[in-house]
Write an enzyme that holds these catalytic residues in place. Structure first.
Site, PDB file in Angstrom:
ATOM      1  N   ASN A   1       0.661  -1.263   0.050  1.00  8.46           N
ATOM      2  CA  ASN A   1      -0.093  -0.140   0.073  1.00  8.46           C
ATOM      3  C   ASN A   1       0.904   1.247  -0.088  1.00  8.46           C
ATOM      4  O   ASN A   1       0.373   2.216  -0.254  1.00  8.46           O
ATOM      5  CB  ASN A   1      -0.869  -0.004   1.203  1.00  8.46           C
ATOM      6  CG  ASN A   1      -1.696   1.234   1.419  1.00  8.46           C
ATOM      7  OD1 ASN A   1      -2.559   1.611   0.404  1.00  8.46           O
ATOM      8  ND2 ASN A   1      -1.267   2.170   2.246  1.00  8.46           N
TER       9      ASN A   1
ATOM     10  N   SER B   1      -3.028   2.418  -8.910  1.00  4.78           N
ATOM     11  CA  SER B   1      -3.665   3.671  -9.082  1.00  4.78           C
ATOM     12  C   SER B   1      -4.198   3.677 -10.582  1.00  4.78           C
ATOM     13  O   SER B   1      -3.661   2.887 -11.418  1.00  4.78           O
ATOM     14  CB  SER B   1      -2.622   4.851  -9.068  1.00  4.78           C
ATOM     15  OG  SER B   1      -3.242   6.351  -9.475  1.00  4.78           O
TER      16      SER B   1
ATOM     17  N   TYR C   1       5.275   9.648 -11.266  1.00  7.93           N
ATOM     18  CA  TYR C   1       4.113   8.816 -10.510  1.00  7.93           C
ATOM     19  C   TYR C   1       3.480   7.878 -11.356  1.00  7.93           C
ATOM     20  O   TYR C   1       3.284   6.749 -11.256  1.00  7.93           O
ATOM     21  CB  TYR C   1       3.358   9.734  -9.978  1.00  7.93           C
ATOM     22  CG  TYR C   1       2.076   8.918  -9.339  1.00  7.93           C
ATOM     23  CD1 TYR C   1       2.027   8.644  -7.875  1.00  7.93           C
ATOM     24  CD2 TYR C   1       0.791   9.039  -9.776  1.00  7.93           C
ATOM     25  CE1 TYR C   1       1.159   7.931  -7.273  1.00  7.93           C
ATOM     26  CE2 TYR C   1      -0.347   8.528  -9.132  1.00  7.93           C
ATOM     27  CZ  TYR C   1      -0.118   7.785  -7.856  1.00  7.93           C
ATOM     28  OH  TYR C   1      -1.103   7.218  -7.326  1.00  7.93           O
TER      29      TYR C   1
ATOM     30  N   SER D   1       5.917   5.237 -12.536  1.00  9.33           N
ATOM     31  CA  SER D   1       6.128   4.083 -11.504  1.00  9.33           C
ATOM     32  C   SER D   1       4.784   3.320 -11.272  1.00  9.33           C
ATOM     33  O   SER D   1       4.929   2.047 -11.070  1.00  9.33           O
ATOM     34  CB  SER D   1       6.335   4.825 -10.321  1.00  9.33           C
ATOM     35  OG  SER D   1       5.457   5.668  -9.516  1.00  9.33           O
ATOM     36  N   LYS D   2       3.645   3.896 -11.362  1.00  8.88           N
ATOM     37  CA  LYS D   2       2.459   3.087 -11.244  1.00  8.88           C
ATOM     38  C   LYS D   2       2.256   1.788 -12.304  1.00  8.88           C
ATOM     39  O   LYS D   2       1.690   0.752 -12.101  1.00  8.88           O
ATOM     40  CB  LYS D   2       1.268   3.857 -10.999  1.00  8.88           C
ATOM     41  CG  LYS D   2       1.246   4.685  -9.451  1.00  8.88           C
ATOM     42  CD  LYS D   2       0.924   3.651  -8.583  1.00  8.88           C
ATOM     43  CE  LYS D   2       0.988   4.300  -7.118  1.00  8.88           C
ATOM     44  NZ  LYS D   2       0.808   3.488  -6.096  1.00  8.88           N
TER      45      LYS D   2
END
Length: 270
Positions: A112, A165, A178, A181-182
């Site tokens: 998480n 995400s 971001y 990376s997601k």
């Protein structure tokens, strides 16, 4: 044209306990949740503990971590807290061993912990921020899963769940660190799922949209809500219920999948 949806807040809810022995039951299993100090991590801890799991809570914020553990205990669950910088391979390995020693094993690993920096285009992408996002969102789950494998292989119901995400599925041309990376996180999830499916270690991801946590500051709420067809932000418990589904026997035949929980945002291309 239909009128826009009214922004009616979702009711605040706490996951309830499920009947022992059912497919939702996690009694006797140990779950490690990273980033468990607040927000969605706290909600995951409460949801899994409500189903009978012993929860190991990892974060760097000791005060908030203790508050989460106290909330789990007040609801009748068992929790232990661990502080670790999971971007360090040795720290990640030590965390897994400490959890397994404390609880006698490990059955569920919930990735998480995550970071999100300011949304910027390519020209303004900061190298250090980019590297830090990859470290937290990709390298840390890799280190933890690798270290956890011996314990997961001994579990009768091993589960790995990534909290990813919607931005790992549909990029918007901003916040390269971001979103990259997601997306990489989802690639890691699928690769793990394929490698370990024969060992009955399931690996899945939940991909939240805009959720009412600190990652969505109040000044952004109106714009975020306007982009969501159901007309409101998600609540942490709503994400946690999907994590709990994947962690329990209810998710035993699901692996390598990304489950969107975004109020329909992907329907309109966010």
């Amino acid at each position: 044209m239909n009128s826009p949806a009214v922004n009616t807040p979702a009711p605040v809810q706490t996951p309830g306990a499920h009947a022992p022995g059912g497919a939702h039951d996690l009694t006797g299993r140990t779950a490690l949740i990273t980033g468990a100090a607040r927000g969605m991590g706290r909600a995951h801890a409460l949801a899994l503990a409500a189903r009978g799991a012993r929860v190991a809570l990892a974060d760097l914020d000791q005060a908030e971590l203790a508050a989460t553990a106290a909330e789990v205990a007040a609801a009748g669950g068992r929790a232990a807290v661990f502080t670790a910088d999971i971007t360090s391979r040795t720290a990640a390995e030590s965390l897994i061993e400490a959890v397994a020693a404390d609880f006698g094993g490990l059955d569920v690993l919930v990735h998480n912990a995550g970071l999100m920096f300011a949304m910027t285009g390519l020209a303004d992408t900061d190298d250090e921020d980019f590297d830090r996002l990859l470290a937290v969102n990709v390298r840390a789950p890799l280190y933890l899963t690798r270290a956890a494998l011996p314990h997961l292989r001994r579990s009768p119901a091993a589960r790995v769940v990534f909290v990813s995400s919607q931005w790992g599925q549909v990029p918007d041309g901003h916040s390269y660190g971001y979103m990259v990376s997601k997306a990489a996180q989802l690639g890691l999830m699928k690769t793990l799922a394929k490698e370990f499916a024969a060992e009955r270690i399931t690996v899945n991801a939940v991909a939240p949209g805009a959720v009412a946590t600190r990652m969505v500051p109040p000044e952004n709420h109106e714009a975020e809500v306007a982009a969501v067809p159901v007309g409101r932000l998600g609540q942490p418990w709503e994400i946690a219920e999907v994590v709990a589904f994947l962690a329990a026997d209810t998710g035993a035949f699901v692996t390598g999948q990304t489950i969107p929980v975004n109020g329909g945002a992907l329907l309109v291309g966010i």
